[in-house]
Design a protein around this motif. Structure first.
Motif, PDB file in Angstrom:
ATOM      1  N   GLY A  57       8.153   1.364   0.793  1.00  0.00           N
ATOM      2  CA  GLY A  57       7.296   0.505   1.543  1.00  0.00           C
ATOM      3  C   GLY A  57       8.578  -0.038   2.528  1.00  0.00           C
ATOM      4  O   GLY A  57       8.312  -1.126   3.034  1.00  0.00           O
ATOM      5  N   ASP A  79      -3.663  -5.855   8.977  1.00  0.00           N
ATOM      6  CA  ASP A  79      -3.898  -4.572   8.429  1.00  0.00           C
ATOM      7  C   ASP A  79      -2.874  -4.575   7.343  1.00  0.00           C
ATOM      8  O   ASP A  79      -1.682  -4.752   7.412  1.00  0.00           O
ATOM      9  CB  ASP A  79      -3.599  -3.366   9.691  1.00  0.00           C
ATOM     10  CG  ASP A  79      -3.812  -2.152   9.153  1.00  0.00           C
ATOM     11  OD1 ASP A  79      -3.645  -1.874   7.821  1.00  0.00           O
ATOM     12  OD2 ASP A  79      -3.904  -1.324  10.050  1.00  0.00           O
ATOM     13  N   ARG A 100      -1.653  -2.245   5.795  1.00  0.00           N
ATOM     14  CA  ARG A 100      -0.473  -1.408   5.643  1.00  0.00           C
ATOM     15  C   ARG A 100       0.735  -1.985   6.608  1.00  0.00           C
ATOM     16  O   ARG A 100       2.012  -1.328   6.259  1.00  0.00           O
ATOM     17  CB  ARG A 100      -0.771  -0.094   6.607  1.00  0.00           C
ATOM     18  CG  ARG A 100      -2.047   0.686   5.866  1.00  0.00           C
ATOM     19  CD  ARG A 100      -2.503   1.802   7.152  1.00  0.00           C
ATOM     20  NE  ARG A 100      -3.200   1.132   8.148  1.00  0.00           N
ATOM     21  CZ  ARG A 100      -3.293   1.846   9.169  1.00  0.00           C
ATOM     22  NH1 ARG A 100      -3.216   3.292   9.270  1.00  0.00           N
ATOM     23  NH2 ARG A 100      -4.035   1.337  10.346  1.00  0.00           N
ATOM     24  N   TYR A 101       0.451  -2.906   7.412  1.00  0.00           N
ATOM     25  CA  TYR A 101       1.530  -3.660   7.862  1.00  0.00           C
ATOM     26  C   TYR A 101       1.837  -5.036   7.380  1.00  0.00           C
ATOM     27  O   TYR A 101       1.441  -6.031   8.111  1.00  0.00           O
ATOM     28  CB  TYR A 101       1.361  -3.746   9.448  1.00  0.00           C
ATOM     29  CG  TYR A 101       0.991  -2.186  10.029  1.00  0.00           C
ATOM     30  CD1 TYR A 101       1.944  -1.234   9.975  1.00  0.00           C
ATOM     31  CD2 TYR A 101      -0.130  -2.052  10.266  1.00  0.00           C
ATOM     32  CE1 TYR A 101       1.637   0.062  10.191  1.00  0.00           C
ATOM     33  CE2 TYR A 101      -0.385  -0.531  11.109  1.00  0.00           C
ATOM     34  CZ  TYR A 101       0.578   0.125  11.023  1.00  0.00           C
ATOM     35  OH  TYR A 101       0.145   1.617  11.147  1.00  0.00           O
ATOM     36  N   GLU A 137       2.841   4.098  11.539  1.00  0.00           N
ATOM     37  CA  GLU A 137       2.628   4.466  10.335  1.00  0.00           C
ATOM     38  C   GLU A 137       3.804   5.058   9.552  1.00  0.00           C
ATOM     39  O   GLU A 137       3.752   5.306   8.172  1.00  0.00           O
ATOM     40  CB  GLU A 137       1.377   5.250  10.248  1.00  0.00           C
ATOM     41  CG  GLU A 137       0.014   4.651  10.686  1.00  0.00           C
ATOM     42  CD  GLU A 137      -1.338   5.674  10.891  1.00  0.00           C
ATOM     43  OE1 GLU A 137      -0.731   6.977  10.657  1.00  0.00           O
ATOM     44  OE2 GLU A 137      -2.221   5.258  11.072  1.00  0.00           O
ATOM     45  N   PRO A 153       0.718  -1.269  -0.166  1.00  0.00           N
ATOM     46  CA  PRO A 153       0.037   0.049   0.142  1.00  0.00           C
ATOM     47  C   PRO A 153       0.758   1.063  -0.070  1.00  0.00           C
ATOM     48  O   PRO A 153       0.272   2.413  -0.515  1.00  0.00           O
ATOM     49  CB  PRO A 153      -0.973  -0.231   1.444  1.00  0.00           C
ATOM     50  CG  PRO A 153      -0.872  -1.643   1.767  1.00  0.00           C
ATOM     51  CD  PRO A 153       0.414  -1.969   1.263  1.00  0.00           C
ATOM     52  N   TRP A 154       2.256   1.108   0.218  1.00  0.00           N
ATOM     53  CA  TRP A 154       3.010   2.430   0.385  1.00  0.00           C
ATOM     54  C   TRP A 154       3.515   2.858  -0.919  1.00  0.00           C
ATOM     55  O   TRP A 154       4.255   3.949  -1.349  1.00  0.00           O
ATOM     56  CB  TRP A 154       3.940   1.996   1.466  1.00  0.00           C
ATOM     57  CG  TRP A 154       3.298   1.724   2.698  1.00  0.00           C
ATOM     58  CD1 TRP A 154       3.457   0.441   3.090  1.00  0.00           C
ATOM     59  CD2 TRP A 154       2.819   2.456   3.856  1.00  0.00           C
ATOM     60  NE1 TRP A 154       2.795   0.537   4.298  1.00  0.00           N
ATOM     61  CE2 TRP A 154       2.450   1.691   4.805  1.00  0.00           C
ATOM     62  CE3 TRP A 154       2.801   4.127   3.806  1.00  0.00           C
ATOM     63  CZ2 TRP A 154       2.107   2.211   5.955  1.00  0.00           C
ATOM     64  CZ3 TRP A 154       2.418   4.347   4.919  1.00  0.00           C
ATOM     65  CH2 TRP A 154       1.894   3.387   6.239  1.00  0.00           C
TER      66      TRP A 154
END
Length: 280
Positions: A262, A168, A170-171, A217, A31-32
Motif C-alpha cells: 500500500g 474511502d 482505499r485512500y 487506484e 486494503p492493499w
C-alpha cells in the motif's frame, strides 16, 4: 486563445529515505496488503534504489535512516515525521505493527541537532496525512490520523493546518488521495473526500488538477514534485498526460513490489524542508 503552458522550474530538495532491507507483507493494516501474496524482497530493493538514483540524478539530496529488522514498513519514511523550517514533528502510529518506527526517526533528527524535535501526543502518520503546500499543511483524517493531531501539528510546525476528511478506505492516507505540485498547486481525487472537504479544496485550489479513479487506484497521487519534475507510478498514464499539459515533466517509476504494502513514490520519501531552502 488558450492560456500558455506555464514554464516550470525545479528546485533542489532534501529527502530522507529508508532502504527496504527488511521489506515484507506479513500483516494487513490497509486494503492493499495481502500477506498471502508472495513478495520479492530483492526486487523491492532494486526498485527503491531506482527511485533514490532518480532523485540524485535530478539534483536532490537523499539521506538515509537505518532500517530496523522486524519493521517491514519502515521503507515508507514519509510516515516517520513532518518537517517545516527545520521544526520536526515525529509521528505516532495508529497500528502497533508500526509504532516502533518512531524512535528511529526521533533519533535521526535529534542526533543532527535539529532545533525543535517534538514527539506527537496524538496519533498522526506524518506526511502520510500531512501534505505541505507552500506555507499551509493540508491534514487528512478519517482512517489513521486523530483529528486532534491537527491542532498539535499547527502548534509544533508553526504554519496553518487545514483539516480534510477522507471517506474511502482505499485512500486511507491523504498522500494517496492528494499531492502538492508546487507552493500553490495541488492534484487530488475528489472521490476520496467528504463533500465538505471537496468544497474546501475547491475554494483553496480552484484550478487544481482533478484525478480520476483509474489513476488514483494505481497510486498516481502518491507522487513527489520538485516544481517541474513529478515522480509518480509509471502506471498512472492518464495523469502523466494531464501533468504534461500543465507544463510539468512526469517521470514514471516502477515500485510494484512496494505497492503490495500500500505504498509508492511519496510513501518512500520524507521531505526535509529547511528554513533556508536546499541549494540557496
Amino acid at each position: 486563445m488558450s492560456e500558455p503552458t506555464p514554464v516550470r522550474e525545479a528546485t533542489p530538495r532534501h529527502y530522507l529515505m529508508c532502504r527496504p532491507t527488511h521489506f515484507d507483507v506479513t500483516y494487513a493494516i490497509n486494503p492493499w496488503m495481502d500477506p498471502g501474496k508472495p513478495v520479492d524482497a530483492d526486487l523491492a530493493v532494486e526498485q527503491w534504489e531506482g527511485l533514490r538514483r532518480l532523485y540524485v540524478e535530478h539534483g536532490h539530496t537523499v539521506d538515509l535512516v537505518e532500517p530496523v529488522e522486524g519493521l517491514p514498513d519502515m521503507v515508507f519514511s514519509a510516515n516517520g515525521a513532518t518537517v517545516v523550517d527545520d521544526r520536526v514533528l515525529v509521528a505516532k502510529f495508529r497500528h502497533p505493527e508500526r509504532t516502533a518506527e518512531a524512535p528511529s526517526y526521533h533519533e535521526w533528527f535529534t542526533s543532527r541537532d535539529y532545533p525543535q524535535v517534538t514527539s506527537a501526543e496524538y496519533v498522526n502518520e506524518a506526511e502520510g496525512d500531512y501534505i505541505v503546500v507552500g506555507r499551509t499543511v493540508l491534514a487528512g483524517t478519517g482512517f489513521r490520523t486523530d483529528p486532534r493531531a491537527h491542532a498539535e501539528a499547527q502548534e509544533a510546525l508553526g504554519v496553518p493546518v487545514v483539516s480534510l476528511q477522507l471517506v474511502d478506505p482505499r485512500y486511507y492516507h491523504l498522500d494517496v488521495a492528494l499531492a502538492a505540485l508546487s507552493d500553490t498547486e495541488v492534484m487530488y481525487h475528489p472521490g476520496a473526500f467528504s463533500e465538505e472537504s471537496r468544497a474546501v479544496l475547491r475554494e483553496l485550489y480552484p484550478d487544481a488538477l482533478l484525478v480520476d479513479a483509474a489513476d488514483a487506484e494505481v497510486f498516481g497521487l502518491n507522487a513527489v514534485s520538485d516544481g517541474k519534475h513529478v515522480f509518480l507510478p509509471e502506471t498512472a498514464t492518464g495523469l502523466a498526460e494531464q501533468l504534461r499539459a500543465r507544463g510539468f515533466e512526469p517521470i514514471g517509476v516502477d515500485l510494484s513490489e512496494l505497492f503490495k504494502a500500500g505504498g509508492s513514490v511519496k510513501c518512500c520519501t520524507l521531505e526535509i524542508r529547511h528554513r533556508v531552502p536546499a541549494g540557496a
